[in-house]
Design an enzyme around this catalytic site. Structure first.
Site, PDB file in Angstrom:
ATOM      1  N   ARG A   1       0.812  -1.212   0.000  1.00  0.00           N
ATOM      2  CA  ARG A   1       0.000   0.000   0.000  1.00  0.00           C
ATOM      3  C   ARG A   1       0.844   1.260   0.000  1.00  0.00           C
ATOM      4  O   ARG A   1       0.555   2.221  -0.740  1.00  0.00           O
ATOM      5  CB  ARG A   1      -0.955  -0.018   1.195  1.00  0.00           C
ATOM      6  CG  ARG A   1      -1.882   1.194   1.305  1.00  0.00           C
ATOM      7  CD  ARG A   1      -2.480   1.639  -0.002  1.00  0.00           C
ATOM      8  NE  ARG A   1      -3.110   0.555  -0.744  1.00  0.00           N
ATOM      9  CZ  ARG A   1      -3.333   0.581  -2.038  1.00  0.00           C
ATOM     10  NH1 ARG A   1      -2.961   1.622  -2.773  1.00  0.00           N
ATOM     11  NH2 ARG A   1      -3.901  -0.444  -2.649  1.00  0.00           N
TER      12      ARG A   1
ATOM     13  N   LYS B   1       2.194  24.351  -3.444  1.00  0.00           N
ATOM     14  CA  LYS B   1       0.934  23.695  -3.067  1.00  0.00           C
ATOM     15  C   LYS B   1       1.088  22.183  -3.201  1.00  0.00           C
ATOM     16  O   LYS B   1       0.471  21.531  -4.027  1.00  0.00           O
ATOM     17  CB  LYS B   1      -0.206  24.218  -3.927  1.00  0.00           C
ATOM     18  CG  LYS B   1      -0.469  25.710  -3.702  1.00  0.00           C
ATOM     19  CD  LYS B   1      -1.528  26.245  -4.642  1.00  0.00           C
ATOM     20  CE  LYS B   1      -1.736  27.739  -4.431  1.00  0.00           C
ATOM     21  NZ  LYS B   1      -2.732  28.310  -5.363  1.00  0.00           N
TER      22      LYS B   1
ATOM     23  N   LYS C   1       4.659  38.768  -2.290  1.00  0.00           N
ATOM     24  CA  LYS C   1       3.252  38.611  -2.673  1.00  0.00           C
ATOM     25  C   LYS C   1       2.424  39.804  -2.189  1.00  0.00           C
ATOM     26  O   LYS C   1       2.939  40.714  -1.547  1.00  0.00           O
ATOM     27  CB  LYS C   1       2.725  37.289  -2.110  1.00  0.00           C
ATOM     28  CG  LYS C   1       3.438  36.068  -2.709  1.00  0.00           C
ATOM     29  CD  LYS C   1       2.955  34.771  -2.105  1.00  0.00           C
ATOM     30  CE  LYS C   1       1.535  34.432  -2.538  1.00  0.00           C
ATOM     31  NZ  LYS C   1       1.459  34.150  -3.992  1.00  0.00           N
TER      32      LYS C   1
ATOM     33  N   GLU D   1       4.898  39.807  -7.136  1.00  0.00           N
ATOM     34  CA  GLU D   1       3.555  39.539  -7.637  1.00  0.00           C
ATOM     35  C   GLU D   1       2.860  40.849  -7.969  1.00  0.00           C
ATOM     36  O   GLU D   1       2.875  41.791  -7.170  1.00  0.00           O
ATOM     37  CB  GLU D   1       2.762  38.770  -6.578  1.00  0.00           C
ATOM     38  CG  GLU D   1       1.334  38.453  -6.963  1.00  0.00           C
ATOM     39  CD  GLU D   1       0.603  37.731  -5.840  1.00  0.00           C
ATOM     40  OE1 GLU D   1       0.840  36.532  -5.664  1.00  0.00           O
ATOM     41  OE2 GLU D   1      -0.195  38.389  -5.145  1.00  0.00           O
TER      42      GLU D   1
ATOM     43  N   ASP E   1      -0.524  38.017 -11.777  1.00  0.00           N
ATOM     44  CA  ASP E   1      -1.436  37.162 -11.012  1.00  0.00           C
ATOM     45  C   ASP E   1      -2.895  37.465 -11.342  1.00  0.00           C
ATOM     46  O   ASP E   1      -3.358  38.600 -11.180  1.00  0.00           O
ATOM     47  CB  ASP E   1      -1.186  37.356  -9.516  1.00  0.00           C
ATOM     48  CG  ASP E   1      -1.942  36.349  -8.677  1.00  0.00           C
ATOM     49  OD1 ASP E   1      -1.876  35.146  -8.997  1.00  0.00           O
ATOM     50  OD2 ASP E   1      -2.602  36.754  -7.701  1.00  0.00           O
TER      51      ASP E   1
END
Length: 283
Positions: free
Chosen positions: A97, A132, A164, A194, A215
């Site tokens: 597994r 992410k 950002k 950004e 963005d």
């Protein structure tokens, strides 16, 4: 990839699954029982993570013989053999597994990345990943992106500067944020900013930055920004980009397209492991 990097992760995954013992396997299978097993594809896709799967089994039994039938980065079709494994049956069943979970996830990432790369193969533009990723699996996830033909963005918060919207708001503007960064980091560190508007792009260009991120811009606004930047720095497109919109985005002239969905919501490639012989043999 350095095997020392992922050994601890695999060990933790095996301990999570097996715990004190594999109760089912150890009550059914004698310790000296040997088997051969085959990992097969149940869908078409790009294979990634064969070394990881091999390590799962060899950690349980160093004498396990893991023979890959394909290489990482190779496309497989449904029913095709991916690997043959021979060794103690307990090791094969106890590691099944964890090995499949990792191999399926990484192959899914490579498969989705390859789809995106193929979409824009006629453009001078690269597909890149993001942060992410699954916690604890970032290195493996990002390596799978490379296997699928993509490129890696920064690995974490430590190896590049990405200013950002929240950094800009807290610092009081792009110029202020870049100034603070440049005063404190070395010359080897890349700086990306950004932006969401043409005005922000103009301000970013007045500062010593290496990359400008566009963005969540419309393609019309992206084209305007790319013309304004005029190859003075790299341009990255990000936010709300789908497989269907990749060609339109790439046609704006951006250098990079970052896609969070390569890793944050990947569909695993369907693979299976089946015992094919109860004694050691060439299968």
């Amino acid at each position: 990839m350095n095997p020392l990097y992922y050994e601890d992760m695999i060990r933790q995954a095996l301990n999570e699954d097996i715990g004190f013992q594999d109760l089912t396997t150890e009550t059914i299978i004698p310790e000296d029982h040997f088997s051969a097993a085959r990992i097969s594809a149940k869908a078409e896709g790009i294979i990634a993570g064969l070394d990881i799967a091999k390590k799962v089994f060899t950690m349980l039994d160093e004498k396990v013989d893991f023979r890959a039938s394909v290489q990482d980065g190779e496309r497989v079709t449904s029913g095709q053999a991916v690997a043959v494994i021979e060794g103690r049956t307990r090791a094969l069943l106890s590691g099944e597994r964890v090995a499949l979970n990792l191999l399926q996830r990484l192959s899914g990432i490579a498969t989705e990345t390859n789809k995106a790369v193929e979409c824009i193969k006629d453009f001078d533009c690269h597909i890149v990943d993001t942060r992410k990723t699954m916690p604890g699996l970032r290195g493996l996830d990002k390596n799978a992106v490379k296997t699928g033909g993509g490129y890696n963005h920064r690995f974490g918060l430590f190896d590049a500067i990405l200013i950002k919207d929240n950094h800009i708001a807290a610092a009081g503007g792009i110029t202020e944020a870049v100034g603070l960064v440049r005063a404190k980091v070395g010359h080897m560190v890349k700086v990306e900013v950004e932006t969401e508007t043409i005005e922000q792009v103009e301000e970013a260009l007045q500062n010593p930055v290496d990359i400008i991120m566009l963005d969540n811009m419309s393609t019309a606004l992206m084209r305007q920004a790319v013309q304004l930047i005029d190859k003075r720095v790299l341009v990255e497109a990000s936010g709300g980009i789908t497989l269907d919109s990749l060609v339109e985005i790439a046609s704006t002239g951006v250098d990079l397209i970052s896609l969070g969905w390569l890793t944050h919501s990947v569909k695993a490639l369907d693979l299976s492991l089946n015992i094919v012989s109860g004694e050691k043999s060439n299968v």
